[in-house]
Design an enzyme around this catalytic site. Structure first.
Site, PDB file in Angstrom:
ATOM      1  N   LEU A 108       0.824  -1.204   0.000  1.00 16.88           N
ATOM      2  CA  LEU A 108       0.000   0.000   0.000  1.00 16.88           C
ATOM      3  C   LEU A 108       0.857   1.252   0.000  1.00 16.88           C
ATOM      4  CD1 LEU A 108      -2.684  -1.407   2.293  1.00 16.88           C
ATOM      5  CD2 LEU A 108      -3.205  -0.092   0.255  1.00 16.88           C
ATOM      6  N   GLY A 109       0.605   2.114  -0.967  1.00 15.38           N
ATOM      7  CA  GLY A 109       1.322   3.385  -1.056  1.00 15.38           C
ATOM      8  C   GLY A 109       0.425   4.524  -0.670  1.00 15.38           C
ATOM      9  N   SER A 110       0.480   5.590  -1.456  1.00 10.97           N
ATOM     10  CA  SER A 110      -0.277   6.801  -1.114  1.00 10.97           C
ATOM     11  C   SER A 110      -0.375   7.681  -2.351  1.00 10.97           C
ATOM     12  CB  SER A 110       0.479   7.538  -0.015  1.00 10.97           C
ATOM     13  OG  SER A 110       0.125   8.902  -0.012  1.00 10.97           O
ATOM     14  N   SER A 111      -1.408   8.515  -2.391  1.00  8.98           N
ATOM     15  CA  SER A 111      -1.557   9.417  -3.543  1.00  8.98           C
ATOM     16  C   SER A 111      -0.475  10.495  -3.565  1.00  8.98           C
ATOM     17  CB  SER A 111      -2.946  10.062  -3.525  1.00  8.98           C
ATOM     18  OG  SER A 111      -3.146  10.758  -2.320  1.00  8.98           O
ATOM     19  N   TYR A 139       8.094  10.986   2.706  1.00 10.04           N
ATOM     20  CA  TYR A 139       7.183   9.831   2.736  1.00 10.04           C
ATOM     21  C   TYR A 139       6.969   9.311   1.313  1.00 10.04           C
ATOM     22  CZ  TYR A 139       2.832   7.287   3.722  1.00 10.04           C
ATOM     23  OH  TYR A 139       1.857   6.328   3.826  1.00 10.04           O
ATOM     24  N   LYS A 143       7.583   5.569  -0.407  1.00 11.82           N
ATOM     25  CA  LYS A 143       6.470   4.798  -1.000  1.00 11.82           C
ATOM     26  C   LYS A 143       6.760   4.467  -2.465  1.00 11.82           C
ATOM     27  CE  LYS A 143       4.002   3.910   2.383  1.00 11.82           C
ATOM     28  NZ  LYS A 143       3.718   2.508   2.698  1.00 11.82           N
TER      29      LYS A 143
END
Ligand code: GDP
Length: 335
Positions: A108-111, A139, A143
């Site tokens: 799981l990453g992030s926008s 961060y 990611k």
């Protein structure tokens, strides 16, 4: 290539966080054995410990929800912590899962991995096409490294490792610490406390103009299980709701849901961050997945769980994510 979770040993790293606990809730609908490791039993920044844990517990499936997370101020003020710990967690969990023969891994990453000024809505192909948003680049870099690790292990070893990029999330188990939280839990808490204290106003950071997309965390968890079972390819997949709103309108909506009737005061000394962050989730929707919760009904549920967690003394008013994996040296450098 589809993967059945039936009878499988599914390891959820980061199971105490908002995302990990939502995934554990969702996995209870599957006929699988859920594996978790408490933070006192396993330090995810310790390569040897993670490797040993995987060799002993032999997961079939690995869902990587562990991360050092935080809102705009935490990200901006603890760059070394966010970069180092997220690099270590990602590398250790992915490598140990590979060495342990895990048959499927979801990272799981992030926008925030996307360039600050990426064309909107942001397509997966925008990755690495421009400079990042400075308030969360540390961060984001970690990611991006995690996504690339999944792709590298797929390319070199044929490992079935995939990654998903969630939009801004909220819901049960969120972090309500005002210095380290994201905007939604901060607004819920501030407005609730202002209502109880009959305060005339609540402070909202920044100009109120930034646009953000929000997703209720149980929808994200459902998308994660869907992707784990059905998706097997190198490109990462955006997981968004399409529910976009300005911070000003979000503040008004939160006030309505909480029942706070005072004024909103915008504090321009606080950072706005990226002006707009709406993801293009066409790839996921074309696979046949869609979410169940709209923004307002998700916000009502989040407020209910905030009240229930508060009544049980379980509101996370400290960022236990930040303290969990912090190496002792980091504090010494800062002080
Ligand atoms: P971001 O999406 O990475 O920028 O993370 P945040 O969720 O922390 O912030 C989103 C936006 O909400 C930013 O423009 C913040 O300035 C704004 N915001 C308004 N009030 C608050 C607050 O009380 N806490 C946080 N974290 N953000 C706030």
């Amino acid at each position: 290539m589809t993967v059945s979770l039936s009878g499988k040993r599914v390891w959820v790293s980061g199971h105490r966080g908002m995302v990990g606990s939502a995934i554990v809730r969702r996995l209870q609908e599957e006929n699988c054995e859920i594996l978790t490791a408490g933070r006192n039993d396993l330090d995810l920044t310790d390569s040897a410990a993670v490797d040993a844990w995987v060799q002993t517990n032999k997961p079939d499936v690995s869902i990587v929800a562990a991360a050092k997370v935080g809102g705009i101020m935490a990200n901006d003020s603890l760059p070394a912590v966010f970069l180092y710990q997220n690099l270590m967690i990602s590398a250790n969990v992915i490598h140990a899962s590979y060495r342990g023969g895990v048959e499927k891994l979801l990272y799981l990453g992030s926008s925030c991995i996307y360039p600050r000024l990426a064309p909107q809505p942001i397509h997966e192909d925008s990755l690495l096409t421009g400079p990042l948003e400075p308030t969360n680049e540390w961060y984001a870099i970690a990611k991006i490294a995690g996504i690339k690790l999944c792709q590298a292990y797929r390319k070199q070893y044929g490992a079935d490792f995939i990654s998903a990029m969630p939009t801004n999330l909220f819901g049960p188990g969120d972090n309500y610490d005002l210095n380290s939280s994201h905007v939604m839990p901060a607004l819920i808490r501030k407005m609730h406390e202002a209502k109880l204290a009959s305060s005339p106003s609540v402070e909202v950071w920044g100009s109120g103009t930034p646009l953000r997309e929000f997703m209720y965390v149980d929808d994200l968890a459902d998308a994660c299980i869907f992707l784990t079972k059905t998706y097997s390819d190198a490109p990462h997949v955006n997981v968004g709701s399409g529910d976009e709103i300005s911070i000003r309108d979000l503040a008004h909506l939160t006030a309505k849901v909480v029942g706070f009737e005072g004024d909103l005061v915008f504090d321009a000394s606080k950072p706005d961050g990226t002006p707009r962050k709406l993801m293009d989730s066409t790839r996921l929707h074309d696979m046949g997945w869609s979410g169940k919760h709209g923004l307002e009904d998700g916000l009502r549920l989040a407020y209910q769980t905030f009240l229930a967690e508060g009544a049980r003394g379980e509101v996370r008013a400290i960022n236990d994510g930040i303290s969990t994996f912090e190496p002792t040296g980091a504090r010494a450098v800062n002080s």
